[in-house]
Design a protein around this motif. Structure first.
Motif, short mmCIF file in Angstrom:
data_model
loop_
_atom_site.label_atom_id
_atom_site.label_comp_id
_atom_site.label_asym_id
_atom_site.label_seq_id
_atom_site.Cartn_x
_atom_site.Cartn_y
_atom_site.Cartn_z
N TYR A 36 38.31 8.25 -2.76
CA TYR A 36 39.77 8.23 -2.92
C TYR A 36 40.18 8.80 -4.27
N LEU A 37 39.48 8.39 -5.33
CA LEU A 37 39.89 8.82 -6.67
C LEU A 37 39.70 10.33 -6.83
N VAL A 83 53.42 12.34 -4.28
CA VAL A 83 53.70 10.98 -3.83
C VAL A 83 52.59 10.47 -2.90
N PHE A 84 52.33 11.25 -1.83
CA PHE A 84 51.44 10.74 -0.78
C PHE A 84 49.97 11.13 -1.03
N GLY A 85 49.75 12.19 -1.81
CA GLY A 85 48.39 12.66 -1.97
C GLY A 85 47.76 12.29 -3.30
N ALA A 86 48.58 12.15 -4.35
CA ALA A 86 48.01 11.87 -5.68
C ALA A 86 48.19 10.39 -6.05
N VAL A 87 49.43 9.93 -6.14
CA VAL A 87 49.66 8.58 -6.67
C VAL A 87 49.14 7.51 -5.71
N MET A 88 49.55 7.58 -4.44
CA MET A 88 49.16 6.50 -3.53
C MET A 88 47.65 6.43 -3.31
N PRO A 89 46.94 7.53 -3.01
CA PRO A 89 45.49 7.42 -2.85
C PRO A 89 44.78 6.98 -4.13
N ALA A 90 45.31 7.35 -5.30
CA ALA A 90 44.66 6.91 -6.54
C ALA A 90 44.70 5.38 -6.62
N PHE A 91 45.83 4.80 -6.29
CA PHE A 91 45.92 3.34 -6.33
C PHE A 91 45.03 2.69 -5.26
N VAL A 92 44.95 3.33 -4.08
CA VAL A 92 44.08 2.78 -3.05
C VAL A 92 42.62 2.87 -3.52
N GLY A 93 42.27 3.95 -4.19
CA GLY A 93 40.92 4.10 -4.72
C GLY A 93 40.60 3.01 -5.73
N LEU A 94 41.56 2.76 -6.64
CA LEU A 94 41.35 1.70 -7.62
C LEU A 94 41.21 0.35 -6.92
N ILE A 167 49.67 10.93 10.18
CA ILE A 167 48.28 10.63 9.85
C ILE A 167 48.19 9.91 8.51
N MET A 168 48.92 10.43 7.50
CA MET A 168 48.79 9.76 6.19
C MET A 168 49.38 8.37 6.24
N GLY A 169 50.41 8.17 7.07
CA GLY A 169 50.97 6.83 7.24
C GLY A 169 49.96 5.89 7.86
N ILE A 260 56.00 0.68 -4.30
CA ILE A 260 54.59 0.82 -3.93
C ILE A 260 53.87 1.65 -4.98
N MET A 261 54.59 2.62 -5.55
CA MET A 261 53.97 3.50 -6.53
C MET A 261 54.00 2.93 -7.94
N ILE A 262 54.63 1.77 -8.16
CA ILE A 262 54.66 1.26 -9.53
C ILE A 262 54.04 -0.13 -9.65
N LEU A 263 54.06 -0.95 -8.59
CA LEU A 263 53.53 -2.31 -8.74
C LEU A 263 52.06 -2.33 -9.16
N PRO A 264 51.15 -1.52 -8.53
CA PRO A 264 49.77 -1.55 -9.01
C PRO A 264 49.67 -1.14 -10.48
N ALA A 265 50.58 -0.28 -10.93
CA ALA A 265 50.59 0.11 -12.33
C ALA A 265 50.87 -1.11 -13.21
N PHE A 266 51.78 -1.96 -12.75
CA PHE A 266 52.08 -3.20 -13.50
C PHE A 266 50.81 -4.03 -13.66
#
Lengths: 527, 183
Positions: A36-37, A83-94, A167-169, A260-266
């Motif tokens: 994912y990362l 949005v869908f390819g960089a930020v969200m998968p990075a958080f899923v990877g983490l 698919i990404m959804g 969704i794109m900021i809570l994991p950052a918190f």
């Protein structure tokens, strides 16, 4: 369950498989996290290259480099990919790497589903990117794909876009189900909900948000598909539908998506600030409640994205006040971060630099969001570069900085090697200067009236656009340095201790560095 | 996987399907919301048996606005652009349309009202926007609208614009028909 544990036990002796099949067939949460990362890094560079095309075109007024049609495609794909390819998968990877280790679980609850949810992504984005080479070009209607631009006036490739969003959804939904089932059922004994690390909490809430809104996005694109191909008229006024309905449905998904794109950052930033301040986090339970309230409020503010469509005054007031209310829990979080640092014995390693600048710059983005929430002011700011500056401040030095901070913070645990601290700091300062030079002037040209999404602009905006483009290229180039630092750390470097950082707490720091292929096959004891 | 994990998985999958259907439920919910608040020009026909007539009406200026949706070739304009009416009294207006092409065409007009809070006091007894309009090549027509403003309308509203956008739905109907036939 017992059979699962035993099979893991067997693997333990011979470790990961060799070669390409290891990555194709893996069900190991650490392997999938790594996939994912890297995937999100690749998308970050592709989406970033598109941003460079956009900024290069805007370097001077007039049309120089690309055709307006191609500019629109770059703008659309840049947004969708980031949005869908960089930020969200990075958080899923983490989440994949960290959630099982943080709660003391041997792996994710649904390892095969985990493999599937990753391997859907390359196909989704392969389809999306292939539309660039299709007749009529890639989607050109902006990342918000408002109808009728995305239905009646869309290029033929819109059908591929719809399929790729489906698919990404599906991938995100499966990923979030996995996270929730893991957190709810696989915590080590003694790990109560209110003892969970904040990153785990932030992901639990994020996963619920994803499950609530990704199906709504799927519904929206399904309606588009039916309007385009099956003669319905959800969004077609001629057939009794309504384009404004599209905006309501889209933003009903879109606003929770923003969180969704900021809570994991918190969550990430809370861990890093705690570690490098060498103090316990100030106000743990208020942090949890703040995230929960932000998540709930995110469902009742969507129409602030569309104040100008013509709403009754009562609705505008409601959405304005509800939006302003979100500043309260967010303020609690910022207060707690600052209070954690207060009188701490702080050191400024790279992750901490990124985390502190996250707090400052995300707050600037939050304040410009408050300005936008004021209805009469929004009528002026709507669809100007002020909005562009606002959401880039919360997404780039917000989400992206937190991801970079997380990579520097946990990479010794992942690879067993320390990164090069001097190069890390250089990367931070280049990114910090680059991001501010790029986006701060956009506040001014936005307030002066420059509209977003156009490939050309009036002459009075020329100077600050030139500055902004220079900053963008600085920021873009410094990410090549980031790639180099990560690769160098993967190859070798000073060996990391299990605890890595002096002030680090949590189960993931109790295992070796690099983390063994299988951790916590027998659950640890949590006090 | 143990039983509690299976239960969690089941609930979450149900939630996913539930939210997918909810997104479609938003479509009728949105229409109901617009109808209740009178937003968006989605006005219902005046209810039968209700009289909005009164003698305590006041003066009101009505502006008629016509738009052609993109690629709609018909001539479409109000017979009178501005009209003085009284609230609580029925008024009639007409719009002129002409199909200036050489093929038969079907059109639909979509109404809108500004300011939007005038909407709930506007009752249309008859409107060309209630039906599809069919015109043979070169044919022209005067399309009627008969309306009344409830005299309870707030004093602050002195000017109301009734706007209509006309859409070409000729091919659209063919597509829908073809689709139904195909089944």
């Amino acid at each position: 369950m017992s059979s699962v544990i035993e099979s893991h036990h067997d693997d333990h002796h011979h470790g990961p498989a060799k070669g390409l099949m290891r990555w194709l067939l893996t069900t190991n949460h650490k392997d999938i996290g790594t996939l994912y990362l890297w995937f999100s890094f690749a998308m970050f560079l592709i989406g970033g290259a598109m941003a460079m095309v956009i900024r290069a075109e805007l370097f001077q007024p007039g049309m120089q480099i690309v055709e307006p049609e191609f500019y629109n495609q770059m703008l659309t794909l840049h947004g969708l990919i980031m949005v869908f390819g960089a930020v969200m998968p990075a958080f899923v990877g983490l989440a994949n790497w960290l959630v099982p280790m943080m709660v003391g679980a041997p792996d994710m609850a649904l390892p095969r589903l985990n493999n599937l949810s990753f391997w859907l992504l390359p196909f989704a984005f392969g389809i999306l990117l292939s539309s660039l080479f299709m007749e009529g070009g890639a989607p050109n209607f902006g990342w918000t794909f408002y109808a009728p631009l995305s239905t009646t006036y869309a290029p033929p490739s819109v059908t591929f876009f719809i399929f790729s969003v489906h698919i990404m959804g599906a991938s995100s939904i499966m990923g979030s189900i996995n996270v929730i089932v893991t957190i709810m059922n696989m915590r080590a004994p003694g790990m109560d909900l209110m003892k969970m690390p904040l990153f785990v909490w932030s992901w639990l809430i994020t996963a619920y948000l994803l499950i609530a809104v990704m199906p709504v996005l799927a519904g929206a694109v399904t309606m588009m598909l039916m309007d385009i191909h099956f003669g319905t008229s959800f969004f077609n006024a001629a057939g009794g539908g309504d384009p404004v309905l599209f905006q309501h449905i889209f933003w009903f998904f879109g606003h929770p998506e923003v969180y969704i794109m900021i809570l994991p950052a918190f969550g990430i930033v809370s861990h890093i600030i705690e570690t490098f301040s060498r103090k316990q986090l100030f106000g743990y339970s208020s942090m949890v409640w703040a995230m929960l309230s932000i998540a709930i409020l995110s469902f009742v503010v969507w129409a602030h994205h569309m104040f100008t469509v013509g709403m009754p005054l009562a609705a505008e007031l409601f959405f304005m006040w509800a939006t302003m209310l979100i500043a309260v829990p967010t303020g609690v979080k910022v207060f707690n971060w600052v209070a954690t640092m207060f009188k701490g014995s702080i050191t400024y390693e790279t992750p901490m630099l990124f985390a502190i600048s996250f707090v400052v710059l995300f707050t600037i983005g939050g304040f410009s969001g408050l300005m936008l929430s004021i209805v009469p002011a929004d009528f002026q700011y709507h669809d100007t570069y002020f909005v562009v500056a606002h959401f880039h401040y919360v997404l780039v030095p917000g989400s992206i900085f937190s991801i970079m901070a997380a990579v520097y913070y946990w990479i010794p645990k992942w690879t067993g090697n320390m990164y090069d601290e001097r190069m890390g700091r250089l990367h931070f300062w280049l990114s910090f200067v680059g991001v501010n030079v790029t986006f701060f002037p956009q506040h001014w040209i936005g307030l002066a009236g420059m509209p977003r999404r156009y490939p050309d602009y009036a002459l009075q905006f020329a100077d600050w656009n030139m500055v902004s483009t220079a900053g963008a290229f600085l920021f873009g180039a410094s990410q090549i340095l980031f790639l180099f630092i990560v690769l160098k750390t993967v190859m070798g470097g000073k060996k990391a201790t299990p605890q890595v950082w002096e002030g680090a707490r949590g189960l993931e720091w109790s295992v070796e560095s690099p983390a063994p292929y299988h951790t916590f096959s027998t659950p640890p004891k949590v006090n | 996987m143990n039983n509690s994990a299976k239960r969690t998985l089941k609930y979450l999958s149900l939630a996913v399907f539930g939210m997918f259907f909810f997104s479609f439920a938003l479509v009728p919910l949105y229409d109901v919301f617009c109808e209740v608040t009178g937003l968006n020009g989605k006005i219902s026909q005046s209810e039968e048996g209700t009289s909005y007539e009164s003698n305590t009406g006041r003066d009101l200026t009505i502006q008629f606005v016509s738009h052609n949706a993109e690629q709609m070739p018909w001539v479409f304009k109000p017979s009178e652009k501005i009209m003085k009416v009284k609230t609580g009294k029925y008024s009639n207006a007409t719009f002129f349309v002409k199909n200036n092409t050489d093929k038969p065409m079907t059109a639909r007009a979509v109404p809108s009202v500004a300011p939007s809070n005038a909407n709930e006091y506007l009752k249309k007894l008859e409107c060309f926007c209630f039906e599809e309009q069919f015109l043979a090549p070169g044919e022209e027509a005067l399309l009627p609208v008969r309306f009344i403003f409830d005299s309870n309308m707030p004093e602050s509203i002195n000017n109301v614009a009734l706007s209509y956008t006309i859409f070409d739905i000729t091919n659209y109907n063919d597509m829908e028909m073809a689709h139904h036939d195909g089944r």
